[in-house]
Write a protein that holds these residues in place. Sequence first.
Motif, PDB file in Angstrom:
ATOM      1  N   PRO A 279       0.815  -1.230   0.000  1.00 52.64           N
ATOM      2  CA  PRO A 279       0.000   0.000   0.000  1.00 52.64           C
ATOM      3  C   PRO A 279       0.838   1.265   0.000  1.00 52.64           C
ATOM      4  O   PRO A 279       0.418   2.288  -0.551  1.00 52.64           O
ATOM      5  CB  PRO A 279      -0.815  -0.104   1.290  1.00 52.64           C
ATOM      6  CG  PRO A 279      -0.839  -1.548   1.618  1.00 52.64           C
ATOM      7  CD  PRO A 279       0.444  -2.131   1.109  1.00 52.64           C
ATOM      8  N   SER A 280       2.057   1.212   0.578  1.00 51.51           N
ATOM      9  CA  SER A 280       2.874   2.431   0.645  1.00 51.51           C
ATOM     10  C   SER A 280       3.262   2.907  -0.753  1.00 51.51           C
ATOM     11  O   SER A 280       3.494   4.092  -0.966  1.00 51.51           O
ATOM     12  CB  SER A 280       4.123   2.175   1.482  1.00 51.51           C
ATOM     13  OG  SER A 280       4.788   1.024   0.981  1.00 51.51           O
ATOM     14  N   GLU A 281       3.331   1.979  -1.732  1.00 52.22           N
ATOM     15  CA  GLU A 281       3.704   2.383  -3.094  1.00 52.22           C
ATOM     16  C   GLU A 281       2.628   3.270  -3.724  1.00 52.22           C
ATOM     17  O   GLU A 281       2.890   3.983  -4.684  1.00 52.22           O
ATOM     18  CB  GLU A 281       3.916   1.145  -3.984  1.00 52.22           C
ATOM     19  CG  GLU A 281       4.957   0.166  -3.474  1.00 52.22           C
ATOM     20  CD  GLU A 281       6.392   0.673  -3.619  1.00 52.22           C
ATOM     21  OE1 GLU A 281       6.560   1.869  -3.949  1.00 52.22           O
ATOM     22  OE2 GLU A 281       7.325  -0.103  -3.377  1.00 52.22           O
ATOM     23  N   LEU A 282       1.381   3.193  -3.213  1.00 53.55           N
ATOM     24  CA  LEU A 282       0.298   3.978  -3.808  1.00 53.55           C
ATOM     25  C   LEU A 282       0.461   5.466  -3.529  1.00 53.55           C
ATOM     26  O   LEU A 282      -0.160   6.287  -4.194  1.00 53.55           O
ATOM     27  CB  LEU A 282      -1.074   3.515  -3.276  1.00 53.55           C
ATOM     28  CG  LEU A 282      -1.784   2.489  -4.164  1.00 53.55           C
ATOM     29  CD1 LEU A 282      -1.033   1.181  -4.143  1.00 53.55           C
ATOM     30  CD2 LEU A 282      -3.208   2.284  -3.728  1.00 53.55           C
ATOM     31  N   GLU A 283       1.291   5.788  -2.506  1.00 52.71           N
ATOM     32  CA  GLU A 283       1.465   7.206  -2.212  1.00 52.71           C
ATOM     33  C   GLU A 283       2.158   7.911  -3.368  1.00 52.71           C
ATOM     34  O   GLU A 283       1.889   9.064  -3.657  1.00 52.71           O
ATOM     35  CB  GLU A 283       2.247   7.382  -0.903  1.00 52.71           C
ATOM     36  CG  GLU A 283       1.359   7.088   0.307  1.00 52.71           C
ATOM     37  CD  GLU A 283       2.141   6.897   1.598  1.00 52.71           C
ATOM     38  OE1 GLU A 283       3.290   7.349   1.673  1.00 52.71           O
ATOM     39  OE2 GLU A 283       1.584   6.285   2.536  1.00 52.71           O
TER      40      GLU A 283
END
Length: 1509
Positions: free
Chosen positions: A1160-1164
């Motif tokens: 999910p952190s890559e979506l930032e």
Amino acid sequence: GDITQKGYEKKRSKLIGAYLPQPPRVDQALPQERRAPVTPSSASRYHRRRSSGSRDERYRSDVHTEAVQAALAKHKERKMAVPMPSKRRSLVVQTSMDAYTPPGKQNFYIKLQMPKYMYHFVHTALHGYLGIEPGLTGFASKFDQKNLMVCFFTENHSAPPDVTTYTSEHSIQVERPQGSTTSRTAPKYGNAELMETGDGVPVSSRVSAKIQQLVNTLKRPKRPPLREFFVDDFEELLEVQQPDPNQPKPEGAQMLAMRGEQLGVVTNWPPSLEAALQRWGTISPKAPCLTTMDTNGKPLYILTYGKLWTRSMKVAYNILHKLGTKQEPMVRPGDRVALVFPNNDPAAFMVAFYGCLLAEVVPVPIEVPLTRKDAGSQQIGFLLGSCGVTVALTSDACHKGLPKSPTGEIPQFKGWPKLLWFVTESKHLSKPPRDWFPHIKDANNDTAYIEYKTCKDGSVLGVTVTRIALLTHCQALTQACGYTEAETIVNVLDFKKDVGLWHGILTSVMNMMHVISIPYSLMKVNPLSWIQKVCQYKAKVACVKSRDMHWALVAHRDQRDVNLSSLRMLIVADGANPWSISSCDAFLNVFQSKGLRQEVICPCASSPEALTVAIRRPTDDSNQPPGRGVLSMHGLTYGVIRVDSEEKLSVLTVQDVGLVMPGAIMCSVKPDGIPQLCRTDEIGELCVCAVATGTSYYGLSGMTKNTFEVFPMTSSGAPISEYPFIRTGLLGFVGPGGLVFVVGKMDGLMVVSGRRHNADDIVATALAVEPMKFVYRGRIAVFSVTVLHDERIVIVAEQRPDSTEEDSFQWMSRVLQAIDSIHQVGVYCLALVPANTLPKTPLGGIHLSETKQLFLEGSLHPCNVLMCPHTCVTNLPKPRQKQPEIGPASVMVGNLVSGKRIAQASGRDLGQIEDNDQARKFLFLSEVLQWRAQTTPDHVLYTLLNCRGTIANSLTCVQLHKRAEKIAVMLMERGHLQDGDHVALVYPPGIDLIAAFYGCLYAGCVPITVRPPHPQNIATTLPTVKMIVEVSRSACLMTTQLICKLLRSREAAAAVDVRTWPLILDTDDLPKKRPAQIYKPSNPDMLAYLDFSVSTTGMLAGVKMSHAATSAFCRSIKLQCELYPSREVAICLDPYCGLGFVLWCLCSVYSGHQSILIPPSELETNPALWLLAVSQYKVRDTFCSYSVMELCTKGLGSQTESLKARGLDLSRVRTCVVVAEERPRIALTQSFSKLFKDLGLHPRAVSTSFGCRVNLAICLQGTSGPDPTTVYVDMRALRHDRVRLVERGSPHSLPLMESGKILPGVRIIIANPETKGPLGDSHLGEIWVHSAHNASGYFTIYGDESLQSDHFNSRLSFGDTQTIWARTGYLGFLRRTELTDANGERHDALYVVGALDEAMELRGMRYHPIDIETSVIRAHKSVTECAVFTWTNLLVVVVELDGSEQEALDLVPLVTNVVLEEHYLIVGVVVVVDIGVIPINSRGEKQRMHLRDGFLADQLDPIYVAYNM
């Protein structure tokens, strides 16, 4: 979003150094109390001392000031410290001492006197603690952890200490004795300092001390005690105010209608006003009609009657013949035209007005629009539109000054019709032909002019006045005032309407008088100008407002040459305002020595509808004093006249406004309901029957009927006259001798709990509080808003530019006391705005309705707010008394509980499902992996994507197996671990984590997945890692090389003691050998792994998952989602706990499907990553969290078109499941579905799952079975723990979505959390679950089995008492639907309402924070997020502000209003913070307890904190 450090650092740096103001000594806090009260005899000296624009002269009353000061003095004995709101420094211009006390220092409080009701706390907010010792002012508290409360089971959950239970010796004196300057040290409580958390965060920070103060202030029961009554099952009845049995009632006889003197017919009175103009214009053309002044007070221009006549004719000719074409003139007789003239040009206005009368068109005089968006200008536009106005007459200068577009045209003002602007100066007009004459006829019933009137709500109406009414009114005024030809009259009033128009433009022409017009702009420069003109012209009459008298007094410096003996009449136009009496008295007092006679002062009462209602006649008899009444304010609130002989503080002194007009009849009727005549000692609305009145509201027949066609009735119901009366809008009575008294206006009336208060009276009291001139130029607005079925009083004032926080707060508290003492009514909200920011009317007053509008929509931008809902909201429902639940005796008949089906349901039975599940023959996941590595070695199980959407890494079955073997060797050889040892896996989301997990299983170790510390925020995230490692008793910590370095870095050493870490193994370089043998557990009930998670209430809880539960879990998900090796599933979740971890690490190995892993952190960096992957890999099933869904909804909202162009296609998605441990967020899932519908997403694909600590997944939508259903329940019933289904859109309805389908092998029952009895269908209770994949218990250091057995091994108290259930801690209900399941049975839907430990018990009812938060977020566009929690039974609302800090205080009243309206709760504290302050965990859930600790430890750095009284 961690909150703890940021605030403290920010604050500390701000506080250190020169900023620390010296706290003042307490006893200097009220200096102006020492001043002698002003007595009437010293009034003139007092006035001279005052600087010019001091405070609203209309309300000056020395007597009242004395009364208010005396009332405040009475409060001095009873002191109570009121918490002052705290502001961020950027919001404060002056340093406010209180707001910057450094943390940990003892606070100094300014003592403030509070009214008696302020110390009485609503007995509801501390319901049940009635045996309180009065001396108790402090509380003690102990917390467990600053950043995180470690609780392994619920009871240890740190509840806020109950303020009321410690004995007095443990109290802290928040209030310091007068004069003592030594700071008292708090006594110790246990081993911790009294108001500190366990590890020394001072809770004695200003926040909790203030809350403590607030609680103390509110502790005792409120003034009007609530009546006891029974609350029916669902309806929370609002307390209905019972009439006070001792209230005064009118006792007099029924009044008689009062008839004015006969209107005398004088022979030479003209037959119409135009005839008068023609007569004077031809026989005395040189006689002066109007003299205008420039701003230096020099005569600018003299308009003679001759010029007025010729120019008016010219205007009339041009209006009729020069607009439009000959065949199609624009204006015909009877049409309406607007008159737009500035206040300094009465001559041009007069010419245009008479020009319209001569042309027989109807003038509509209005104010000059200054900008396109003037306050109220839009409403005037509506009036012009409804009157069909197409032409506006204006002067040259005014035309040049109007706003222009770049092309030089006058733009259309907002809400205005399209107008032709026509300049009336003579030089622009063509001469009428010699043979053209206006047609002058006798006055008839045609409309002469329309006067605009602004209503209470801001709408503008046009009152039509006929030609006969116009003429008769001039005659009546001439008779009443004794006007004679060629008298000189000085007019300070607005000549476009009301008294200024009637005397200065109309009646003056009828009598050929000379008017000296004083513009408002000259009065501003020289307030004495009108008095100077009276002397200079030896004027007989002056028309002024009490404001002008007051200004003259203030500016008067013993001028030698002032002589007012020529005045025979000083008309006070606003005599209907009862507070004008003080200006009249003071003016007479000073100017009597200058020739002013008492009998000259003539107050009059008027209204736009009834024109002049009454006027005091000028008499020659100076012995007859004017009428006065000293009335009890208390009596007035009940509409009763009681003369107050005793020297009470709360009185209203009124003067008469003279007699009824000649030719008119007057009576007073009850203000509401049918127009019934009042009694002689009763206040009513004055009604007039006369020719000289308005006849209608233009174009509004319904409103006209209610106002202009009233037939007053006697008590027997008979009308008193065949002619209609007109409501004047004035409240008053006819006193002895036929004198008329007015006590207020209908528009200013506020009915609070059945009692009537007048806005003007409240204004007067507020202004009398402060002889120190706190309110800027007396600019103050009072109005009422309706909240929770009653009117609530709001006061808005402009504070002086140089006032400090202390000044303002002190003024506010004293105003509250004064209004409470004098009016016995509570003020709901007191707001202070910066000087000159309230919307103005054209003549500089406050635009009331616009101010109210700004207040209600949250754009008033106050700089200080004090809300007092606790003191004035007395109609809340009675706190709920819990009824005993059904006991076992009345209950079980088969599967029924008291007539209803027992609420139980189950997923498909695992035993009866025949599937070719190869993995079933293995008991352990480690064996499944070995089997897959042998049979399908090259089948890809995992694919990890990076932020660009390309494959960063992947694992086949054999790669995973080999990697796990190497890790097992490493654990045994380098780590020297035994089987059963615990290993913490600290990895970023990815492939390494999965390999390490299976490596542990191969070595016989128990893995615990832990989120790695955040490199940018080590100070707050590392202690959590450390805590989990310690609590889980990990013997070793496995991680990557990068995180290894991070753990040994200097920043890490600052946060935790590096030496206390267990052995750290770096898995980036692994041994090359294989283990001798792979560990196989002896028993499937042995521990497979530990699952740690921080709950929203801030508790760290670890649960034990056995091998059997793990395999059962994987099988249940495989069946529900139909997973098999050829399938691909996209997972965008954090892999550290709950279902997220199981889907990321375990399911692929069990079912063989390929998992596409998206951290999910890559979506930032790339919000579209997840959806693009779903589209690119043609995925049918995908899992995400609410955070991910929110990121996509917010981040991609405007990009759907470009995504479509990039080929994003979601049409293959069958299930998109949000993994959650809370009530489904319908608004978010629906907006997500709507947003991506265009990209092919099927709305039925989106659903939610539900899991909790005792069972990580209870429901999950899956592939087959009916769509999730939504029901609407009554929120009020829910508070009483009942479910009541209602229609969509009905009031108080709350939508609830089913949380997916119950998983195979899971059974659910709804039980009463207190009695543990089973509940019926559609009853709210705790969800209990029985399943093979329940966790086997909490993992606790202390091994406290009793608590754990309750959570994991509960039995029902009756019914099926054999089954062992786990308690989820969530409230919900089951409902059998009409739909059918895959197996043909009727489908049971589970609705989750909320967590028990999140729910707040307030007033005996159970509230779920999310419901209150949803209301608050809707209250104002700038609120982006909200979180609520309770502290010592006070509701604290924290809102994140997306906007300028100026908006912060707008939110306080709106938040308070919406929570009262929708939830019947009074907000105790409103905290406004920056975006991102409310902490959110990885699942997207708000960490409310974490927030609470941050708030109490003063670490939030709030923009503003408001403590509601």
